[in-house]
Design a protein around this motif. Structure first.
Motif, PDB file in Angstrom:
ATOM      1  N   PHE A  15      11.077 -44.034   2.841  1.00  0.00           N
ATOM      2  CA  PHE A  15      10.590 -45.368   3.179  1.00  0.00           C
ATOM      3  C   PHE A  15       9.073 -45.425   3.319  1.00  0.00           C
ATOM      4  N   LYS A  16       8.449 -44.356   3.781  1.00  0.00           N
ATOM      5  CA  LYS A  16       6.983 -44.335   3.827  1.00  0.00           C
ATOM      6  C   LYS A  16       6.396 -44.352   2.421  1.00  0.00           C
ATOM      7  N   SER A  17       7.064 -43.690   1.486  1.00  0.00           N
ATOM      8  CA  SER A  17       6.559 -43.657   0.114  1.00  0.00           C
ATOM      9  C   SER A  17       6.651 -45.028  -0.547  1.00  0.00           C
ATOM     10  N   GLN A  18       7.587 -45.858  -0.121  1.00  0.00           N
ATOM     11  CA  GLN A  18       7.693 -47.206  -0.683  1.00  0.00           C
ATOM     12  C   GLN A  18       6.427 -48.020  -0.423  1.00  0.00           C
ATOM     13  N   GLN A  19       5.752 -47.738   0.687  1.00  0.00           N
ATOM     14  CA  GLN A  19       4.538 -48.477   1.025  1.00  0.00           C
ATOM     15  C   GLN A  19       3.418 -48.203   0.024  1.00  0.00           C
ATOM     16  N   THR A  20       3.449 -47.048  -0.639  1.00  0.00           N
ATOM     17  CA  THR A  20       2.423 -46.703  -1.626  1.00  0.00           C
ATOM     18  C   THR A  20       2.756 -47.240  -3.007  1.00  0.00           C
ATOM     19  N   GLY A  21       3.994 -47.659  -3.217  1.00  0.00           N
ATOM     20  CA  GLY A  21       4.418 -48.122  -4.524  1.00  0.00           C
ATOM     21  C   GLY A  21       4.945 -47.020  -5.413  1.00  0.00           C
ATOM     22  N   LYS A  22       4.883 -45.795  -4.950  1.00  0.00           N
ATOM     23  CA  LYS A  22       5.409 -44.656  -5.704  1.00  0.00           C
ATOM     24  C   LYS A  22       6.499 -44.004  -4.867  1.00  0.00           C
ATOM     25  N   VAL A  23       7.708 -44.450  -5.055  1.00  0.00           N
ATOM     26  CA  VAL A  23       8.831 -44.018  -4.235  1.00  0.00           C
ATOM     27  C   VAL A  23       9.218 -42.581  -4.562  1.00  0.00           C
ATOM     28  N   VAL A  24       9.283 -41.740  -3.539  1.00  0.00           N
ATOM     29  CA  VAL A  24       9.746 -40.367  -3.704  1.00  0.00           C
ATOM     30  C   VAL A  24      11.249 -40.422  -3.933  1.00  0.00           C
ATOM     31  N   GLU A  25      11.668 -40.014  -5.128  1.00  0.00           N
ATOM     32  CA  GLU A  25      13.071 -40.115  -5.492  1.00  0.00           C
ATOM     33  C   GLU A  25      13.796 -38.784  -5.495  1.00  0.00           C
ATOM     34  N   ALA A  26      13.065 -37.696  -5.648  1.00  0.00           N
ATOM     35  CA  ALA A  26      13.709 -36.382  -5.689  1.00  0.00           C
ATOM     36  C   ALA A  26      12.683 -35.311  -5.357  1.00  0.00           C
ATOM     37  N   LYS A  27      13.185 -34.173  -4.913  1.00  0.00           N
ATOM     38  CA  LYS A  27      12.346 -33.014  -4.641  1.00  0.00           C
ATOM     39  C   LYS A  27      13.097 -31.780  -5.115  1.00  0.00           C
ATOM     40  N   CYS A  28      12.352 -30.802  -5.564  1.00  0.00           N
ATOM     41  CA  CYS A  28      12.990 -29.544  -5.940  1.00  0.00           C
ATOM     42  C   CYS A  28      11.976 -28.409  -5.818  1.00  0.00           C
ATOM     43  N   GLU A  29      12.514 -27.223  -5.669  1.00  0.00           N
ATOM     44  CA  GLU A  29      11.699 -26.015  -5.619  1.00  0.00           C
ATOM     45  C   GLU A  29      11.856 -25.274  -6.941  1.00  0.00           C
ATOM     46  N   VAL A  30      10.747 -24.776  -7.468  1.00  0.00           N
ATOM     47  CA  VAL A  30      10.776 -23.947  -8.666  1.00  0.00           C
ATOM     48  C   VAL A  30       9.915 -22.711  -8.418  1.00  0.00           C
ATOM     49  N   HIS A  31      10.144 -21.690  -9.222  1.00  0.00           N
ATOM     50  CA  HIS A  31       9.297 -20.497  -9.139  1.00  0.00           C
ATOM     51  C   HIS A  31       7.925 -20.832  -9.722  1.00  0.00           C
ATOM     52  N   LYS A  32       6.881 -20.377  -9.068  1.00  0.00           N
ATOM     53  CA  LYS A  32       5.525 -20.662  -9.545  1.00  0.00           C
ATOM     54  C   LYS A  32       5.308 -20.142 -10.961  1.00  0.00           C
ATOM     55  N   GLU A  81       7.104 -26.511  -4.354  1.00  0.00           N
ATOM     56  CA  GLU A  81       7.967 -27.685  -4.238  1.00  0.00           C
ATOM     57  C   GLU A  81       7.354 -28.815  -5.055  1.00  0.00           C
ATOM     58  N   LEU A  82       8.174 -29.467  -5.886  1.00  0.00           N
ATOM     59  CA  LEU A  82       7.739 -30.609  -6.673  1.00  0.00           C
ATOM     60  C   LEU A  82       8.317 -31.879  -6.068  1.00  0.00           C
ATOM     61  N   THR A  83       7.476 -32.836  -5.788  1.00  0.00           N
ATOM     62  CA  THR A  83       7.911 -34.144  -5.301  1.00  0.00           C
ATOM     63  C   THR A  83       7.871 -35.086  -6.491  1.00  0.00           C
ATOM     64  N   LEU A  84       9.007 -35.742  -6.761  1.00  0.00           N
ATOM     65  CA  LEU A  84       9.165 -36.500  -7.999  1.00  0.00           C
ATOM     66  C   LEU A  84       9.338 -37.996  -7.746  1.00  0.00           C
ATOM     67  N   THR A  85       8.786 -38.795  -8.643  1.00  0.00           N
ATOM     68  CA  THR A  85       8.940 -40.238  -8.615  1.00  0.00           C
ATOM     69  C   THR A  85       9.332 -40.708 -10.010  1.00  0.00           C
ATOM     70  N   ASP A  86       9.731 -41.943 -10.133  1.00  0.00           N
ATOM     71  CA  ASP A  86      10.127 -42.499 -11.418  1.00  0.00           C
ATOM     72  C   ASP A  86       8.987 -42.361 -12.414  1.00  0.00           C
ATOM     73  N   LEU A  87       9.294 -42.023 -13.638  1.00  0.00           N
ATOM     74  CA  LEU A  87       8.275 -41.812 -14.660  1.00  0.00           C
ATOM     75  C   LEU A  87       7.422 -43.059 -14.905  1.00  0.00           C
ATOM     76  N   ARG A  88       7.963 -44.234 -14.627  1.00  0.00           N
ATOM     77  CA  ARG A  88       7.182 -45.471 -14.817  1.00  0.00           C
ATOM     78  C   ARG A  88       5.972 -45.513 -13.886  1.00  0.00           C
ATOM     79  N   ASN A  89       5.962 -44.699 -12.815  1.00  0.00           N
ATOM     80  CA  ASN A  89       4.830 -44.679 -11.888  1.00  0.00           C
ATOM     81  C   ASN A  89       3.700 -43.769 -12.341  1.00  0.00           C
ATOM     82  N   LYS A  90       3.859 -43.130 -13.474  1.00  0.00           N
ATOM     83  CA  LYS A  90       2.875 -42.152 -13.934  1.00  0.00           C
ATOM     84  C   LYS A  90       1.459 -42.717 -14.038  1.00  0.00           C
TER      85      LYS A  90
END
Length: 109
Positions: A49-66, A96-105
């Motif tokens: 909900f905090k991310s909605q205030q920026t217009g770039k909604v956090v939709e997913a997160k994942c961890e990957v190896h560097k 950790e990668l924080t992901l948003t909809d590609l339209r926000n790129k």
């Protein structure tokens, strides 16, 4: 301990060999993709909900190896493309990668 059973496709884009085609239209960038193992993480209620205030909604997160991540800004997970909004170093091996909809790129912050 994380299981590393989820998959993430990391997409990199390179400029085309020729900027414009014979018709004078701009050529699309060339894409290459590689699939890596990841750990999907949940997005917290407050963070969402905090991310909605920026217009770039956090939709997913994942961890990957560097070692698997080279700063790409587009990924695909579960058949859907996302823009990497931010990264966070977990430890020496994991990011950790924080992901948003590609339209926000291309939206401003």
């Amino acid at each position: 301990m994380a299981a590393w059973v989820d998959e993430l496709t990391i997409i990199s884009q390179q400029p085309p060999d020729e900027r414009v085609n014979a018709g004078g239209f701009e050529n699309e960038p060339q894409e290459s993709a590689r699939t890596v193992f990841c750990n999907k993480k949940s997005v917290g209620y407050s963070e969402y909900f905090k991310s909605q205030q920026t217009g770039k909604v956090v939709e997913a997160k994942c961890e990957v190896h560097k070692a698997d991540y080279e700063g790409e800004d587009t990924v695909e997970m579960d058949g859907r493309r996302f823009f990497v909004l931010k990264t966070y170093d977990i430890d020496d091996d994991t990011i950790e990668l924080t992901l948003t909809d590609l339209r926000n790129k291309d939206k401003g912050a």
